[in-house]
Design a protein around this motif. Structure first.
Motif, short mmCIF file in Angstrom:
data_model
loop_
_atom_site.label_atom_id
_atom_site.label_comp_id
_atom_site.label_asym_id
_atom_site.label_seq_id
_atom_site.Cartn_x
_atom_site.Cartn_y
_atom_site.Cartn_z
N UNK A 40 11.21 -36.42 12.13
CA UNK A 40 11.02 -34.95 11.35
C UNK A 40 11.12 -34.91 9.99
N UNK A 41 12.39 -35.26 9.72
CA UNK A 41 12.52 -35.16 8.31
C UNK A 41 11.55 -35.68 6.98
N UNK A 42 10.83 -36.52 7.54
CA UNK A 42 9.99 -37.10 6.72
C UNK A 42 8.76 -36.34 6.60
N UNK A 43 8.64 -35.32 7.66
CA UNK A 43 7.44 -34.50 7.63
C UNK A 43 7.37 -33.74 6.40
N UNK A 44 8.98 -33.17 6.29
CA UNK A 44 9.03 -32.24 4.94
C UNK A 44 9.14 -33.03 3.75
N UNK A 45 9.30 -34.26 3.61
CA UNK A 45 9.24 -34.98 2.26
C UNK A 45 7.67 -35.25 2.18
N UNK A 46 7.10 -35.49 3.19
CA UNK A 46 5.67 -36.04 3.10
C UNK A 46 4.92 -34.56 2.76
N UNK A 47 5.11 -33.58 3.19
CA UNK A 47 4.46 -32.47 2.73
C UNK A 47 4.67 -31.84 1.41
N UNK A 48 5.93 -31.96 1.16
CA UNK A 48 6.27 -31.87 -0.31
C UNK A 48 5.61 -32.73 -1.27
N UNK A 49 5.48 -33.96 -0.73
CA UNK A 49 4.77 -34.74 -1.83
C UNK A 49 3.34 -34.52 -2.04
N UNK A 50 2.70 -33.80 -1.20
CA UNK A 50 1.42 -33.56 -1.42
C UNK A 50 1.37 -32.06 -2.38
N UNK A 107 16.10 -42.27 -3.40
CA UNK A 107 15.20 -43.55 -2.88
C UNK A 107 14.78 -43.62 -1.28
N UNK A 108 16.05 -43.27 -0.62
CA UNK A 108 15.93 -43.44 0.61
C UNK A 108 14.95 -42.40 1.41
N UNK A 109 15.10 -40.93 0.83
CA UNK A 109 14.17 -40.15 1.38
C UNK A 109 12.63 -40.21 1.03
N UNK A 110 12.34 -40.80 -0.16
CA UNK A 110 10.92 -40.90 -0.39
C UNK A 110 10.45 -42.30 -0.57
N UNK A 111 10.82 -43.48 -0.48
CA UNK A 111 10.35 -44.77 -0.36
C UNK A 111 9.84 -45.03 0.83
N UNK A 112 8.55 -45.68 0.92
CA UNK A 112 8.08 -45.97 2.35
C UNK A 112 7.77 -44.86 3.08
#
Lengths: 444, 231
Positions: A425-435, A234-239
């Motif tokens: 930076x870590x959220x770049x990975x989460x964001x890219x993966x979510x696409x 949840x922390x890694x993906x929410x918001x």
């Protein structure tokens, strides 16, 4: 590692350029590197991620400008997997085109084939038999599930939930086994052909699909048990990686990402094809517009796909799976023999010893192909990543004059700067993966 | 080719037979081996002629779209309007594309919110041989329309629509990369799929499939069409 060894190794050196000092990180030497950089004078750090990097989802290169751990700008660089599929199509006949387009987005081959075949059929002005349409829908939905499973698996892997990767790929394997039983290949099947599908669903395949539809809901519950309540997940993906509807529309982003922002735009409902209007299913949406919402939407879409597959199996009525017109229908038939999928011996007997006309048709169609009246069409279907469009132009010949694929991965990747800039930076990975980009589709 | 952004220079070997142009014969046999007579057959390329408008009324929502566009920009804005296989194509001038797109997006009776696809088509037999097509979707009215514009090789410049549809950014770069169409007003028109230093525009019809020897770590890899016969 000593300084002399460092200088001898071309891949671990540091050098001065006009842009500043360039360091190459090869793994395990990060502490050494950071120790040598003065944090006061080097406020701005440009980190080049990829193109070979386990967490960039394929050969995607991201050039990130960092201030501390905050991303100030991201520049995605694509093209490393460009294979000239569109150019190659112009040198093959229309039927052979399916074997090329299927290799673009390799996680959604059936979608590439179907979109392309719908374009060819629209140019020809033909409609395919009902059974072929139903089989296409069943295969597409199975493919959507397998693609979403990879999306969940790789996102899990990139965010550190490695069990999800194992489970996702395990269950995708079951779908690939179905594909293998139906058309002999697990990926890049060239199963959907202009005029129908290459061959009928075998009885064994239908049995396997039914077993899978019974099995999969339990698997989905397991994933939810694994991830949904997981605090780290949840922390890694929410918001994270927020992109609202107006952002999606401006950047042309479609598919689960658009639906995760709350707009129920699904071409299966809004501009139906292949008889989707006959199926009873929902279009899952979410209001989060973040990586979490995309995860939830993908899980829900798998459930809806299972509903569609069950309905499709009930709609299967005996009948042809290829148009009757022998001047278009691909003549070669395949059959499962003792040594795997191969030419149908019945068909070979027919053309070699029974019918001279069948042999001529076979020869003409296989060597030269059919002619397609001149003109241009655009067909679009709802692929797992969004709208997959085919713009096909014919000059009246036996080969495509021009085919352009409107690839959702290519379009959606443009939104990475909008998703990631200003975040960590870590959220770049989460964001890219979510696409969920697939570089084979992006670069074609 | 990066020094020659207009791309008027040669983009491939001259002896390559372009596809999609005038066709001669069948099976490529023209000598004494041809006993059928089909070898003498000559077929004009159907893509060579002028674009002919479909007589109005066009039917469906097509008349409404064309009328709204003409109301905003005058009758001359549509160079040709073609309805084929249930799809509407509006041909417009290359220096009006962004204006037209802005109307298409903002006009209340049009509302084409989504630009699906921007891509090129090369018709080598036409004077303005490089066509750029825009596929727009109206989510409000559930309509689709195709805009098309054409430019010649000597001045291949089209207005960029990135201001109106930011999604056109990469797609215009791809069209530049593949066809050499220059989009005026694009923030950073560079190659996207091909390497930055690539010469020529691969999707043009006079550009060969393969035919380019590739050097990799000192070894020369012959082009694919010299490895196998593809005629």
């Amino acid at each position: 590692m000593t300084a002399t060894e460092n200088a001898a190794d071309a891949y671990a050196a540091e050098r001065d350029t006009t842009e500043g000092r360039v360091y190459t990180v090869t793994g395990g030497d990060w502490d050494e590197l950071v120790a040598s950089v003065d944090p006061v004078s080097e406020e701005r750090l440009i980190v080049n991620l990829g193109p070979q990097h386990p967490s960039t989802h394929g050969v995607l290169r991201l050039v990130c400008e960092l201030e501390g751990e905050t991303v100030r700008s991201v520049r995605p660089i694509v093209g490393y997997l460009h294979t000239g599929i569109e150019k190659n199509l112009e040198y093959r006949n229309w039927t052979q085109g399916t074997t090329f387009v299927t290799r673009a987005d390799y996680l959604a081959p059936i979608f590439n084939e179907t979109a392309y075949c719908l374009a060819v059929e629209k140019l020809l002005g033909i409609t395919v038999p009902r059974r072929a349409d139903v089989i296409r829908v069943i295969m597409m939905e199975l493919n959507r599930i397998s693609s979403h499973l990879v999306a969940l698996a790789t996102t899990g892997m990139e965010l550190g939930a490695l069990s999800m990767m194992i489970y996702g790929f395990r269950d995708r394997e079951k779908i690939l086994d179905i594909f293998e039983a139906v058309c002999g290949l697990r990926m890049n099947m060239a199963y959907v052909r202009p005029g129908g599908v290459a061959q009928d669903l075998p009885r064994e395949g239908i049995k396997m699909i039914r077993e899978f539809v019974d099995y999969m809901p339990q698997g989905l519950d397991d994933y939810e048990g694994l991830l949904t309540g997981n605090a780290i997940w949840q922390e890694r993906t929410q918001g994270v990686a927020y992109l609202d509807v107006s952002g999606c529309l401006a950047l042309g982003v479609t598919g689960p990402v658009l639906r995760s922002a709350g707009l129920a735009w699904d071409l299966r409902k809004t501009m139906p094809y292949c008889g989707y209007e006959e199926y009873d299913f929902e279009v899952p949406t979410h209001n989060g517009a973040d990586a979490w919402a995309r995860y939830v939407v993908r899980l829900d879409e798998i459930r809806e796909s299972l509903k569609i597959i069950s309905q499709g199996l009930d709609k299967l009525e005996p009948g042809p799976v290829m148009v009757e017109d022998k001047k278009i229908a691909w003549p070669a038939q395949l059959a499962l023999g003792a040594d795997g999928m191969g030419n149908s011996l019945n068909h070979i007997r027919h053309i070699m010893s029974q019918s001279m006309e069948a042999l001529i048709h076979h020869f003409k169609l296989v060597t030269e192909g059919f002619r397609v009246p001149a003109g241009q069409v655009y067909t679009a279907i709802e692929a797992p990543r969004g709208e997959l469009g085919i713009h096909a132009v014919s000059d009246g010949g036996t080969r495509p004059f021009r085919v352009h694929m409107r690839e959702p991965s290519f379009i959606n990747l443009q939104s990475i700067p909008a998703l990631a800039e200003g975040g960590l930076l870590a959220d770049v990975i989460a964001g890219g993966a979510s696409l969920d980009p697939v570089m084979g589709g992006c670069d074609r | 080719m990066s020094t020659d952004p207009t791309g008027t220079g040669a983009s491939g070997p001259d002896d390559v037979q372009p596809v999609g142009m005038q066709r001669k014969g069948l099976f490529g046999v023209t000598d004494s081996g041809d006993t059928s007579g089909f070898g003498g057959l000559v077929q004009a390329a159907p893509t060579a002629g002028e674009i002919v408008s479909t007589p109005e009324p066009l039917g469906g929502y097509f008349d409404e779209v064309v009328a709204a566009l003409r109301e905003a920009h005058g009758d001359e804005i549509t160079r040709a309007v073609v309805v084929d296989r249930g799809e509407l194509t509006i041909h417009i001038a290359p220096d009006r594309v962004a204006d037209v797109c802005k109307t298409m997006r903002d006009d209340e009776s049009l509302r084409f919110e989504l630009c699906n696809s921007v891509s090129g088509v090369d018709y080598p037999d036409q004077r303005n041989r490089l066509h750029v097509t825009y596929h727009l979707t109206s989510m409000t009215y559930r309509r689709r329309v195709r805009l098309e514009t054409a430019v010649g090789l000597e001045h291949p410049t089209v207005q960029s629509v990135t201001e109106v549809y930011p999604t056109a950014d990469w797609q215009e770069r791809e069209t530049y990369d593949m066809f050499g169409v220059v989009f005026e007003g694009h923030p950073h028109l560079t190659r996207i799929l091909m390497p930055d230093d690539w010469e020529g525009f691969p999707q043009r019809k006079d550009y060969p499939l393969g035919g380019i020897a590739v050097e990799y770590k000192g070894a020369h890899i012959p082009p694919p069409d010299e490895r196998r016969a593809y005629k």
